[in-house]
Design a protein around this motif. Structure first.
Motif, PDB file in Angstrom:
ATOM      1  N   PHE A 151     -34.049  82.929 -70.554  1.00 23.23           N
ATOM      2  CA  PHE A 151     -35.025  81.847 -70.608  1.00 23.23           C
ATOM      3  C   PHE A 151     -34.913  80.957 -69.376  1.00 23.23           C
ATOM      4  O   PHE A 151     -33.919  80.993 -68.658  1.00 23.23           O
ATOM      5  N   SER A 152     -35.960  80.201 -69.145  1.00 22.28           N
ATOM      6  CA  SER A 152     -36.073  79.463 -67.890  1.00 22.28           C
ATOM      7  C   SER A 152     -35.111  78.276 -67.829  1.00 22.28           C
ATOM      8  O   SER A 152     -34.988  77.520 -68.785  1.00 22.28           O
ATOM      9  N   LEU A 153     -34.479  78.138 -66.687  1.00 25.47           N
ATOM     10  CA  LEU A 153     -33.563  77.012 -66.462  1.00 25.47           C
ATOM     11  C   LEU A 153     -34.295  75.822 -65.849  1.00 25.47           C
ATOM     12  O   LEU A 153     -33.659  74.870 -65.416  1.00 25.47           O
ATOM     13  N   SER A 154     -35.620  75.893 -65.814  1.00 20.65           N
ATOM     14  CA  SER A 154     -36.367  74.872 -65.080  1.00 20.65           C
ATOM     15  C   SER A 154     -36.361  73.511 -65.790  1.00 20.65           C
ATOM     16  O   SER A 154     -36.678  72.494 -65.185  1.00 20.65           O
ATOM     17  N   GLY A 155     -35.999  73.489 -67.085  1.00 16.61           N
ATOM     18  CA  GLY A 155     -35.971  72.216 -67.808  1.00 16.61           C
ATOM     19  C   GLY A 155     -35.100  71.187 -67.105  1.00 16.61           C
ATOM     20  O   GLY A 155     -34.046  71.513 -66.575  1.00 16.61           O
ATOM     21  N   GLY A 156     -35.580  69.959 -67.113  1.00 18.73           N
ATOM     22  CA  GLY A 156     -34.893  68.887 -66.403  1.00 18.73           C
ATOM     23  C   GLY A 156     -33.442  68.710 -66.813  1.00 18.73           C
ATOM     24  O   GLY A 156     -32.580  68.394 -65.994  1.00 18.73           O
ATOM     25  N   ARG A 157     -33.160  68.925 -68.098  1.00 21.27           N
ATOM     26  CA  ARG A 157     -31.802  68.680 -68.588  1.00 21.27           C
ATOM     27  C   ARG A 157     -30.807  69.706 -68.047  1.00 21.27           C
ATOM     28  O   ARG A 157     -29.671  69.373 -67.742  1.00 21.27           O
TER      29      ARG A 157
ATOM     30  N   ARG B   8     -30.292  68.936 -64.355  1.00 23.23           N
ATOM     31  CA  ARG B   8     -29.448  67.762 -64.169  1.00 23.23           C
ATOM     32  C   ARG B   8     -27.957  68.117 -64.320  1.00 23.23           C
ATOM     33  O   ARG B   8     -27.137  67.742 -63.496  1.00 23.23           O
ATOM     34  N   CYS B   9     -27.634  68.869 -65.364  1.00 25.03           N
ATOM     35  CA  CYS B   9     -26.235  69.261 -65.586  1.00 25.03           C
ATOM     36  C   CYS B   9     -25.727  70.114 -64.424  1.00 25.03           C
ATOM     37  O   CYS B   9     -24.632  69.887 -63.908  1.00 25.03           O
ATOM     38  N   LEU B  10     -26.538  71.073 -64.005  1.00 26.07           N
ATOM     39  CA  LEU B  10     -26.145  71.935 -62.876  1.00 26.07           C
ATOM     40  C   LEU B  10     -25.907  71.108 -61.617  1.00 26.07           C
ATOM     41  O   LEU B  10     -24.920  71.291 -60.902  1.00 26.07           O
ATOM     42  N   LYS B  11     -26.814  70.186 -61.367  1.00 19.76           N
ATOM     43  CA  LYS B  11     -26.723  69.365 -60.152  1.00 19.76           C
ATOM     44  C   LYS B  11     -25.463  68.490 -60.179  1.00 19.76           C
ATOM     45  O   LYS B  11     -24.733  68.396 -59.185  1.00 19.76           O
ATOM     46  N   GLU B  12     -25.211  67.877 -61.337  1.00 17.71           N
ATOM     47  CA  GLU B  12     -24.039  66.993 -61.458  1.00 17.71           C
ATOM     48  C   GLU B  12     -22.739  67.775 -61.250  1.00 17.71           C
ATOM     49  O   GLU B  12     -21.812  67.289 -60.610  1.00 17.71           O
TER      50      GLU B  12
ATOM     51  N   LEU C 127     -21.720  74.643 -71.726  1.00 16.13           N
ATOM     52  CA  LEU C 127     -22.287  74.905 -70.397  1.00 16.13           C
ATOM     53  C   LEU C 127     -21.586  74.060 -69.337  1.00 16.13           C
ATOM     54  O   LEU C 127     -21.137  74.563 -68.303  1.00 16.13           O
ATOM     55  N   VAL C 128     -21.488  72.771 -69.609  1.00 23.52           N
ATOM     56  CA  VAL C 128     -20.874  71.860 -68.636  1.00 23.52           C
ATOM     57  C   VAL C 128     -19.394  72.188 -68.444  1.00 23.52           C
ATOM     58  O   VAL C 128     -18.898  72.244 -67.317  1.00 23.52           O
ATOM     59  N   PHE C 129     -18.712  72.474 -69.533  1.00 31.97           N
ATOM     60  CA  PHE C 129     -17.280  72.754 -69.432  1.00 31.97           C
ATOM     61  C   PHE C 129     -17.014  74.037 -68.649  1.00 31.97           C
ATOM     62  O   PHE C 129     -16.157  74.064 -67.756  1.00 31.97           O
ATOM     63  N   SER C 130     -17.764  75.094 -68.945  1.00 32.56           N
ATOM     64  CA  SER C 130     -17.510  76.363 -68.258  1.00 32.56           C
ATOM     65  C   SER C 130     -17.916  76.283 -66.783  1.00 32.56           C
ATOM     66  O   SER C 130     -17.209  76.802 -65.911  1.00 32.56           O
ATOM     67  N   LEU C 131     -19.018  75.612 -66.483  1.00 35.42           N
ATOM     68  CA  LEU C 131     -19.416  75.439 -65.074  1.00 35.42           C
ATOM     69  C   LEU C 131     -18.373  74.625 -64.306  1.00 35.42           C
ATOM     70  O   LEU C 131     -18.053  74.927 -63.155  1.00 35.42           O
ATOM     71  N   ALA C 132     -17.831  73.606 -64.974  1.00 36.39           N
ATOM     72  CA  ALA C 132     -16.824  72.761 -64.324  1.00 36.39           C
ATOM     73  C   ALA C 132     -15.572  73.574 -63.986  1.00 36.39           C
ATOM     74  O   ALA C 132     -14.974  73.412 -62.922  1.00 36.39           O
ATOM     75  N   LYS C 133     -15.206  74.464 -64.904  1.00 33.96           N
ATOM     76  CA  LYS C 133     -14.032  75.325 -64.641  1.00 33.96           C
ATOM     77  C   LYS C 133     -14.347  76.285 -63.493  1.00 33.96           C
ATOM     78  O   LYS C 133     -13.542  76.469 -62.580  1.00 33.96           O
ATOM     79  N   LEU C 134     -15.514  76.894 -63.551  1.00 31.37           N
ATOM     80  CA  LEU C 134     -15.904  77.864 -62.516  1.00 31.37           C
ATOM     81  C   LEU C 134     -15.912  77.216 -61.136  1.00 31.37           C
ATOM     82  O   LEU C 134     -15.441  77.792 -60.162  1.00 31.37           O
TER      83      LEU C 134
END
Ligand code: PMV
Length: 354
Positions: free
Chosen positions: A70-76, A79-83, A134-141
């Protein structure tokens, strides 16, 4: 030339608020109008498992939920990816021949795959576990060196309630004072071992998707209800103090009174919204009556109930014995039938049924 893939997998349970978050003072940053307190479920029930991967061969950020893209284009999501990206730091693994500098992260893309171990359509809170994971795993990566509090403030921007899922046990989301949201984050009140007598039973009353999303429901309440503002200013602050005390002392009587009263006031706010929002249905109301009647017939309460933005009952029993009796009562008053409203029970502890 570089053909490597780095992967991280994390698992996050959902959380259930016992003092509810309802109403935002800033919709973009997701800043609430009151503090809230929740209990995080055991990881084997209602949890999200997310794997994030990065590779120089990925040409865009992509996400799959339960195997479907599904599309990641949603603002939320953005925002998480950017942060997280803005806090990424360098990483080197000589054996694998991987070297990523801080700057590289701006051009590297991620693939995200997320699974819920419960039916997403069941109308049970999924965004809380989802964004926290999502935020936790991206932060680890991305080798982000921030504590859980800072990460919770990022997860908050995905879904408000997600900030509380970074912790096991009991968590409090502090609304904060700052306009930029920098102090609106979750803290742990007690870990999962502190009060492990409690057993949580979720009665799935209806698997239909809710008609009013929490986002639009909150907006309508803030704009039209007087009760919500009275609640945020005059009622919740005192309840937060009392609930923290009840959790600290494992005082089930106070815990149950506060949880039930707060759930009922949240749904009263929904009724006070114009046009009124009905999240609970007849079955939900019958479950409340059944629990109230039982609690009143005992020397002290056996079970607390709380309902989120949907008809499903979250029942918190004081111990295993109370949970077993609760299931007997539920099965007696609401025998599961395939065509009935009340379809099944998700049980906090499977062995209770044996
Ligand atoms: O975080 P959201 O937008 O899914 O809102 C959650 C709202 C409630 O579940 C009703 C209450 C809460 O505190 O979780």
């Amino acid at each position: 030339s570089e053909k490597w893939v780095l992967m991280v997998t994390a698992q996050t349970p959902t959380n259930i608020a016992v003092i509810k978050y309802w109403g935002k003072r800033d919709e973009d940053l997701i800043l609430p109008i009151n503090d809230s307190i929740s209990v995080t479920l055991d990881p084997e029930h209602l949890c999200t498992t997310t794997t994030v991967a990065v590779s120089p061969s990925f040409d865009q950020d992509r996400m799959w939920l339960n195997g479907k893209e599904f599309s990641l284009s949603g603002g939320r999501y953005q925002r998480c990816l950017k942060e997280i990206r803005s806090r990424a730091s360098g990483f080197e693994d000589e054996k694998k021949g991987v070297k990523i500098t801080e700057k590289d992260w701006e051009n590297l893309h991620v693939h995200i795959s997320s699974y819920n171990n419960f039916p997403t359509a069941a109308g049970l809170a999924s965004s809380a576990a989802g964004f926290a994971c999502l935020v936790f795993s991206l932060a680890k990566l991305m080798n982000v060196k921030e504590d859980h509090g800072r990460l919770s403030a990022i997860a908050r921007q995905g879904s408000g309630s997600a900030c509380r899922s970074l912790y096991g046990g009991f968590a409090k989301w502090i609304m904060g004072k700052n306009d930029d949201g920098s102090d609106s984050m979750a803290v742990q009140l007690a870990d999962e071992k502190h009060w492990d007598d409690l057993v949580i039973v979720i009665a799935v009353v209806s698997s239909r998707q809710k008609e009013t999303s929490s986002t639009s429901g909150m907006r309508e309440s803030v704009e039209t209800s007087k009760l919500i503002h009275h609640r945020a200013k005059e009622v919740v602050p005192k309840r937060i103090v009392e609930m923290e005390e009840a959790i600290k002392n494992r005082d089930f009587e106070s815990f149950a009174h506060l949880s039930c009263a707060d759930s009922n006031q949240f749904h009263a706010v929904c009724m006070d919204t114009c046009p009124p929002i009905f999240y609970m249905n007849d079955t939900s109301h019958r479950i409340i009556s059944c629990v109230e009647k039982w609690n009143r017939s005992e020397a002290s309460p056996q079970v607390a109930y709380t309902f989120d933005a949907g008809p499903n009952a979250v029942l918190i029993a004081r111990n295993r014995k109370a949970a077993a009796l609760l299931l007997q009562r539920l099965l007696f008053h609401f025998p599961p039938r395939s065509d009935a409203d009340l379809k099944s029970y998700v049980i906090g502890d499977k062995s209770i049924l044996q």
